[in-house]
Design a protein around this motif. Structure first.
Motif, PDB file in Angstrom:
ATOM      1  N   ASN A  24      35.100  16.569  -2.143  1.00 28.45           N
ATOM      2  CA  ASN A  24      35.872  15.525  -2.827  1.00 28.45           C
ATOM      3  C   ASN A  24      36.643  16.071  -4.018  1.00 28.45           C
ATOM      4  O   ASN A  24      37.814  15.745  -4.224  1.00 28.45           O
ATOM      5  N   ALA A  25      35.970  16.884  -4.850  1.00 24.71           N
ATOM      6  CA  ALA A  25      36.601  17.367  -6.077  1.00 24.71           C
ATOM      7  C   ALA A  25      37.850  18.187  -5.780  1.00 24.71           C
ATOM      8  O   ALA A  25      38.874  18.047  -6.461  1.00 24.71           O
ATOM      9  N   ALA A  26      37.784  19.048  -4.768  1.00 20.34           N
ATOM     10  CA  ALA A  26      38.944  19.867  -4.428  1.00 20.34           C
ATOM     11  C   ALA A  26      40.096  18.995  -3.950  1.00 20.34           C
ATOM     12  O   ALA A  26      41.264  19.212  -4.314  1.00 20.34           O
ATOM     13  N   TRP A  27      39.773  17.997  -3.142  1.00 19.62           N
ATOM     14  CA  TRP A  27      40.822  17.113  -2.621  1.00 19.62           C
ATOM     15  C   TRP A  27      41.450  16.301  -3.755  1.00 19.62           C
ATOM     16  O   TRP A  27      42.674  16.172  -3.843  1.00 19.62           O
ATOM     17  N   ILE A  28      40.626  15.757  -4.636  1.00 17.45           N
ATOM     18  CA  ILE A  28      41.128  14.970  -5.758  1.00 17.45           C
ATOM     19  C   ILE A  28      41.987  15.831  -6.677  1.00 17.45           C
ATOM     20  O   ILE A  28      43.041  15.394  -7.172  1.00 17.45           O
ATOM     21  N   ALA A  29      41.552  17.076  -6.912  1.00 15.86           N
ATOM     22  CA  ALA A  29      42.329  17.972  -7.773  1.00 15.86           C
ATOM     23  C   ALA A  29      43.729  18.196  -7.222  1.00 15.86           C
ATOM     24  O   ALA A  29      44.718  18.210  -7.972  1.00 15.86           O
ATOM     25  N   ASP A  64      42.930  11.881 -20.318  1.00 13.68           N
ATOM     26  CA  ASP A  64      43.590  10.592 -20.131  1.00 13.68           C
ATOM     27  C   ASP A  64      42.995   9.835 -18.958  1.00 13.68           C
ATOM     28  O   ASP A  64      42.976   8.602 -18.954  1.00 13.68           O
ATOM     29  N   LEU A  65      42.532  10.587 -17.971  1.00 13.43           N
ATOM     30  CA  LEU A  65      41.994   9.983 -16.749  1.00 13.43           C
ATOM     31  C   LEU A  65      40.721  10.709 -16.339  1.00 13.43           C
ATOM     32  O   LEU A  65      40.695  11.943 -16.280  1.00 13.43           O
ATOM     33  N   VAL A  66      39.677   9.950 -16.070  1.00 12.66           N
ATOM     34  CA  VAL A  66      38.435  10.500 -15.534  1.00 12.66           C
ATOM     35  C   VAL A  66      38.233   9.932 -14.141  1.00 12.66           C
ATOM     36  O   VAL A  66      38.219   8.705 -13.963  1.00 12.66           O
ATOM     37  N   VAL A  67      38.115  10.806 -13.158  1.00 13.26           N
ATOM     38  CA  VAL A  67      37.910  10.380 -11.778  1.00 13.26           C
ATOM     39  C   VAL A  67      36.487  10.747 -11.377  1.00 13.26           C
ATOM     40  O   VAL A  67      36.114  11.927 -11.377  1.00 13.26           O
ATOM     41  N   VAL A  68      35.693   9.739 -11.041  1.00 11.78           N
ATOM     42  CA  VAL A  68      34.292   9.925 -10.682  1.00 11.78           C
ATOM     43  C   VAL A  68      34.121   9.612  -9.203  1.00 11.78           C
ATOM     44  O   VAL A  68      34.647   8.605  -8.708  1.00 11.78           O
ATOM     45  N   SER A  69      33.410  10.463  -8.483  1.00 15.26           N
ATOM     46  CA  SER A  69      33.093  10.157  -7.088  1.00 15.26           C
ATOM     47  C   SER A  69      31.591  10.255  -6.882  1.00 15.26           C
ATOM     48  O   SER A  69      30.948  11.201  -7.344  1.00 15.26           O
ATOM     49  N   GLY A  70      31.035   9.245  -6.211  1.00 16.82           N
ATOM     50  CA  GLY A  70      29.611   9.231  -5.917  1.00 16.82           C
ATOM     51  C   GLY A  70      28.827   8.328  -6.850  1.00 16.82           C
ATOM     52  O   GLY A  70      29.291   7.920  -7.919  1.00 16.82           O
ATOM     53  N   GLY A  71      27.625   7.980  -6.412  1.00 20.47           N
ATOM     54  CA  GLY A  71      26.728   7.188  -7.235  1.00 20.47           C
ATOM     55  C   GLY A  71      27.009   5.707  -7.248  1.00 20.47           C
ATOM     56  O   GLY A  71      26.550   4.994  -8.153  1.00 20.47           O
ATOM     57  N   LEU A  72      27.722   5.186  -6.246  1.00 21.18           N
ATOM     58  CA  LEU A  72      28.044   3.757  -6.195  1.00 21.18           C
ATOM     59  C   LEU A  72      27.269   3.037  -5.099  1.00 21.18           C
ATOM     60  O   LEU A  72      27.599   1.905  -4.746  1.00 21.18           O
ATOM     61  N   GLY A  73      26.244   3.675  -4.549  1.00 25.13           N
ATOM     62  CA  GLY A  73      25.459   3.056  -3.496  1.00 25.13           C
ATOM     63  C   GLY A  73      24.528   1.975  -4.021  1.00 25.13           C
ATOM     64  O   GLY A  73      24.541   1.641  -5.215  1.00 25.13           O
ATOM     65  N   PRO A  74      23.653   1.452  -3.159  1.00 23.68           N
ATOM     66  CA  PRO A  74      22.797   0.324  -3.540  1.00 23.68           C
ATOM     67  C   PRO A  74      21.399   0.715  -4.018  1.00 23.68           C
ATOM     68  O   PRO A  74      20.595  -0.166  -4.334  1.00 23.68           O
ATOM     69  N   THR A  75      21.094   2.003  -4.078  1.00 22.70           N
ATOM     70  CA  THR A  75      19.717   2.413  -4.369  1.00 22.70           C
ATOM     71  C   THR A  75      19.510   2.655  -5.856  1.00 22.70           C
ATOM     72  O   THR A  75      20.460   2.739  -6.641  1.00 22.70           O
ATOM     73  N   THR A 148      41.574   5.963 -18.940  1.00 18.18           N
ATOM     74  CA  THR A 148      41.150   5.287 -17.710  1.00 18.18           C
ATOM     75  C   THR A 148      39.994   6.031 -17.050  1.00 18.18           C
ATOM     76  O   THR A 148      39.995   7.266 -16.983  1.00 18.18           O
ATOM     77  N   ILE A 149      39.026   5.252 -16.568  1.00 17.75           N
ATOM     78  CA  ILE A 149      37.979   5.785 -15.689  1.00 17.75           C
ATOM     79  C   ILE A 149      38.147   5.140 -14.323  1.00 17.75           C
ATOM     80  O   ILE A 149      38.233   3.907 -14.223  1.00 17.75           O
ATOM     81  N   VAL A 150      38.210   5.955 -13.304  1.00 17.93           N
ATOM     82  CA  VAL A 150      38.241   5.481 -11.929  1.00 17.93           C
ATOM     83  C   VAL A 150      36.983   5.991 -11.244  1.00 17.93           C
ATOM     84  O   VAL A 150      36.726   7.198 -11.240  1.00 17.93           O
ATOM     85  N   ALA A 151      36.187   5.091 -10.684  1.00 21.86           N
ATOM     86  CA  ALA A 151      34.978   5.471  -9.959  1.00 21.86           C
ATOM     87  C   ALA A 151      35.120   5.083  -8.500  1.00 21.86           C
ATOM     88  O   ALA A 151      35.461   3.930  -8.194  1.00 21.86           O
ATOM     89  N   MET A 152      34.858   6.051  -7.608  1.00 20.09           N
ATOM     90  CA  MET A 152      35.011   5.823  -6.170  1.00 20.09           C
ATOM     91  C   MET A 152      33.749   6.265  -5.446  1.00 20.09           C
ATOM     92  O   MET A 152      32.978   7.082  -5.961  1.00 20.09           O
ATOM     93  N   PRO A 153      33.512   5.764  -4.237  1.00 22.14           N
ATOM     94  CA  PRO A 153      32.320   6.164  -3.473  1.00 22.14           C
ATOM     95  C   PRO A 153      32.358   7.633  -3.086  1.00 22.14           C
ATOM     96  O   PRO A 153      33.422   8.254  -3.033  1.00 22.14           O
ATOM     97  N   GLY A 154      31.173   8.170  -2.776  1.00 20.24           N
ATOM     98  CA  GLY A 154      31.062   9.579  -2.426  1.00 20.24           C
ATOM     99  C   GLY A 154      31.493   9.958  -1.020  1.00 20.24           C
ATOM    100  O   GLY A 154      32.068  11.029  -0.831  1.00 20.24           O
ATOM    101  N   PRO A 155      31.229   9.125   0.016  1.00 21.52           N
ATOM    102  CA  PRO A 155      31.652   9.505   1.366  1.00 21.52           C
ATOM    103  C   PRO A 155      33.155   9.776   1.406  1.00 21.52           C
ATOM    104  O   PRO A 155      33.951   8.916   1.013  1.00 21.52           O
TER     105      PRO A 155
END
Length: 413
Positions: A24-29, A64-75, A148-155
């Motif tokens: 994910n990180a490489a793709w987002i970069a 200016d922008l923080v992009v977070v991926s993962g950690g949005l599941g239900p557990t 801005t913080i953007v948080a997205m799922p990990g899959p």
């Protein structure tokens, strides 16, 4: 020129344990680069609320922008929402509309919604949700003090769709837009490429960089400017000179593949191909059939892994008695036999030693590839020791590289 900065945070203890590779990180970069953002930091953090809040808070304080991926599941160990709330000094609450959407999604699948999924309907004051049409985890978009913080799922498939449909269209562009293109080469080493392009690889804008890849050496040409067309124009004369110097080794650009270049040449000429493999175990055929429309020109693919299989496919027992299974003469015989049997215009063959031990007294990494066509047979010896997968990949690329050079009319390697 004030450059917009971004930071990427990848969340998941499984990433720190090496159980998953963070693609994910490489793709987002890459996406951020094309939007004109400068990424100075990428951080991976485990499923710990305190460390996650510290990491996101540190990023939020300098980007200016923080992009977070993962950690949005239900557990219980999905803690990205809680950590962002901590950073913002807010308390998450259950959003009625998000809850309704989740309940509707589960109902449409004929399943009751587990109680734990209710946390995926959380939101904090001032935030907005990002729709996830193919998963249960909505994303978050949070703005504070011009950041801005953007948080997205990990899959990855969920993350990429959310980014393309819900995030990228709303992000402000950076003041400096980067245009770039990558040339793919074959038949030349990275040191040789670097020597040919030495006067450009130390320049900042436009920049030229070389990278050793499994399929060969890549050369990236990039330029930054206030607009995309301006950046493209800035890079154009450098790209033209790079292509002039290494053009005879270039087989494609950006999303092009070695197999795709071969397929295009065969299809345009109305020619067909057959493949017989030993050491590569079907990898050559796999690479070729990844190309859309391969059935138009790839007629037969055979894995002849044993001596008996080679004999069944036309290699004489006498030749095998003299040379064994791993020899240039055998690779040539395999290519000639499969072409004759299948009636194709071209054929490719591989044989070698993948390891981990020697075979027939021959070392790991020794391989031979051959190509037969209307003008006869050409073959090549390869000697790249390594792990089994490395040997297979290098041999498959070597076979396809030889075929491409012959199709293009290049001189003997």
């Amino acid at each position: 020129m004030n450059n917009r900065t971004a930071e990427i945070v990848s969340v998941g203890t499984e990433l720190l344990l090496g159980e998953l590779v963070d693609t994910n990180a490489a793709w987002i970069a890459g996406e951020l680069r094309r939007l004109g953002y400068y990424v100075y930091y990428k951080t991976t953090v485990g499923d710990n609320r305190v460390r996650l809040a510290e990491t996101i808070g540190r990023a939020f304080g300098r980007a200016d922008l923080v992009v977070v991926s993962g950690g949005l599941g239900p557990t219980d160990d999905d803690l990205t929402r809680e950590a962002i709330a901590d950073v913002c000094g807010a308390v998450p609450h259950e959003h009625p509309e998000l809850l309704r959407q989740l309940e509707t999604m589960f109902a449409s699948r004929g399943r009751p919604m587990p109680p734990g999924n209710r946390k995926q309907a959380w939101m904090i004051p001032g935030g907005r949700s990002l729709e996830n049409p193919i998963g249960t985890a909505p994303g978050w978009w949070i703005e504070r003090d011009g950041r801005t913080i953007v948080a997205m799922p990990g899959p990855p498939h969920e993350m990429k769709r959310m980014w393309n449909e819900r995030v990228k269209p709303d992000l402000p562009k950076g003041s400096s837009i980067l245009w770039d293109t990558t040339l793919h080469t074959i038949g030349i080493g990275e040191g040789n490429v670097a020597e040919m392009l030495a006067e450009f690889t130390t320049c900042a804008n436009p920049s030229v960089a070389t990278y050793a890849r499994r399929h060969g050496v890549d050369v990236r040409v990039a330029a930054g400017a206030a607009g995309m067309e301006e950046a493209r124009a800035l890079a154009r004369p450098v790209l033209a000179e790079v292509e002039r110097r290494i053009g005879r080794f270039v087989y494609g650009r950006d999303e092009d593949t070695l197999a795709g270049a071969i397929g295009s040449m065969l299809a345009s000429a109305g020619k067909t191909l057959s493949v017989i493999e030993s050491v590569t175990g079907g990898l050559v055929a796999d690479m070729l059939t990844d190309t859309p429309g391969a059935s138009e020109w790839l007629k037969t693919a055979v894995v002849a892994y044993t001596r008996a299989a080679k004999e069944m496919n036309g290699v004489s027992a006498e030749l095998l008695d003299v040379h064994g299974c791993v020899a240039e003469e055998i690779a040539r015989a395999m290519a000639e036999a499969i072409r004759q049997r299948c009636g194709t215009d071209w054929s490719v063959a591989t044989t070698g030693v993948a390891g981990p031990g020697e075979a027939e007294g021959k070392p790991v990494g020794l391989a031979f590839v051959a190509v037969t066509g209307p003008a006869g047979t050409r073959s090549m010896r390869l000697g790249w020791p390594g792990e089994r997968r490395q040997v297979k990949e290098r041999t498959a690329n070597g076979a396809l590289g030889l075929l491409l050079r012959i199709l293009r009319g290049d001189s003997e390697p």
